[in-house]
Design a protein around this motif. Structure first.
Motif, mmCIF file in Angstrom:
data_model
loop_
_atom_site.group_PDB
_atom_site.id
_atom_site.type_symbol
_atom_site.label_atom_id
_atom_site.label_comp_id
_atom_site.label_asym_id
_atom_site.label_seq_id
_atom_site.Cartn_x
_atom_site.Cartn_y
_atom_site.Cartn_z
ATOM 1 N N ALA A 29 0.843 -1.198 0.000
ATOM 2 C CA ALA A 29 0.000 0.000 0.000
ATOM 3 C C ALA A 29 0.878 1.247 0.000
ATOM 4 O O ALA A 29 1.910 1.296 0.675
ATOM 5 C CB ALA A 29 -0.911 -0.001 1.220
ATOM 6 N N HIS A 30 0.446 2.252 -0.758
ATOM 7 C CA HIS A 30 1.169 3.510 -0.870
ATOM 8 C C HIS A 30 0.160 4.644 -0.882
ATOM 9 O O HIS A 30 -0.994 4.457 -1.272
ATOM 10 C CB HIS A 30 2.014 3.533 -2.145
ATOM 11 N N GLY A 31 0.606 5.841 -0.474
ATOM 12 C CA GLY A 31 -0.302 6.971 -0.495
ATOM 13 C C GLY A 31 0.410 8.287 -0.304
ATOM 14 O O GLY A 31 1.569 8.335 0.102
ATOM 15 N N PHE A 32 -0.326 9.368 -0.587
ATOM 16 C CA PHE A 32 0.207 10.714 -0.428
ATOM 17 C C PHE A 32 -0.940 11.668 -0.139
ATOM 18 O O PHE A 32 -2.100 11.381 -0.450
ATOM 19 C CB PHE A 32 0.982 11.151 -1.684
ATOM 20 N N THR A 33 -0.623 12.811 0.452
ATOM 21 C CA THR A 33 -1.610 13.852 0.700
ATOM 22 C C THR A 33 -1.689 14.736 -0.531
ATOM 23 O O THR A 33 -0.669 15.129 -1.087
ATOM 24 C CB THR A 33 -1.226 14.684 1.940
ATOM 25 N N ALA A 34 -2.921 15.043 -0.959
ATOM 26 C CA ALA A 34 -3.117 15.828 -2.177
ATOM 27 C C ALA A 34 -4.220 16.858 -1.982
ATOM 28 O O ALA A 34 -5.212 16.596 -1.319
ATOM 29 C CB ALA A 34 -3.491 14.912 -3.340
ATOM 30 N N SER A 35 -4.007 17.997 -2.602
ATOM 31 C CA SER A 35 -5.078 18.992 -2.678
ATOM 32 C C SER A 35 -5.572 19.123 -4.110
ATOM 33 O O SER A 35 -6.649 19.663 -4.339
ATOM 34 C CB SER A 35 -4.587 20.347 -2.155
ATOM 35 N N ALA A 36 -4.809 18.623 -5.068
ATOM 36 C CA ALA A 36 -5.162 18.756 -6.489
ATOM 37 C C ALA A 36 -6.031 17.588 -6.938
ATOM 38 O O ALA A 36 -5.588 16.659 -7.614
ATOM 39 C CB ALA A 36 -3.902 18.864 -7.339
#
Length: 166
Positions: A29-36
């Motif tokens: 599992a992988h992830g990131f914080t995004a606003s776009a």
């Protein structure tokens, strides 16, 4: 000509929802914080998600061709921070309770809303990849407030309980 710094300063005044975007495949599992993140159309239900190509998890999203957009509630600031930190992918998912819907990409169980998606198209623009994502499942919670980002700081918006004044 508009300089990158001036553009970033101006964009910091655009209030955006805070999202944790996740994927899962053979490499975990992988992830990131995004606003776009934004809606493209409701027929078929489609989201647009932008991701920096230098992100350490970029290749995993390309390989897996699935993702979930988890819209964070007001209480999720620590989760947002974890997914922007130098923590390992495994350590990031120690924050919050995670499940899955159709694609297997992790969804935050108490997210304001989670969109489970298949990546249908990828465009490269400058330093970012733009994922066009078909929504295949949605999970909503009963959260009343959303976590947003404005002027380089977190804020909360949403329903506030009405207080009756006698």
């Amino acid at each position: 000509m508009i300089e990158a710094t001036g553009f970033r300063d101006a964009m910091s005044l655009l209030t955006t929802a805070v999202n944790v975007v996740t994927t899962k495949g053979r490499t975990g599992a992988h992830g990131f914080t995004a606003s776009a993140v934004c809606s493209v159309t409701d027929t078929p239900p489609t989201l647009l998600v932008c991701m920096n190509q230098t992100s350490r998890s970029h290749a995993h999203f390309i390989e897996n061709k699935t993702l979930s957009v988890n819209v964070l509630g007001a209480q999720h600031e620590p989760i947002s921070n974890a997914f922007t930190s130098k923590l390992s992918s495994q350590e990031r998912f120690e924050y919050g309770s995670w499940g899955t819907l159709i694609t297997g990409a992790p969804i935050l169980e108490d997210a304001l809303v989670s969109f489970d998606c298949e990546i249908e198209d990828i465009q490269q623009v400058g330093s970012h990849s733009i994922f066009m994502c078909r929504v295949v499942a949605i999970s909503q919670s009963e959260q009343a407030e959303s976590l947003v980002y404005f002027n380089r700081a977190y804020s909360r918006v949403g329903q506030v309980d009405q207080v009756e004044i006698a």
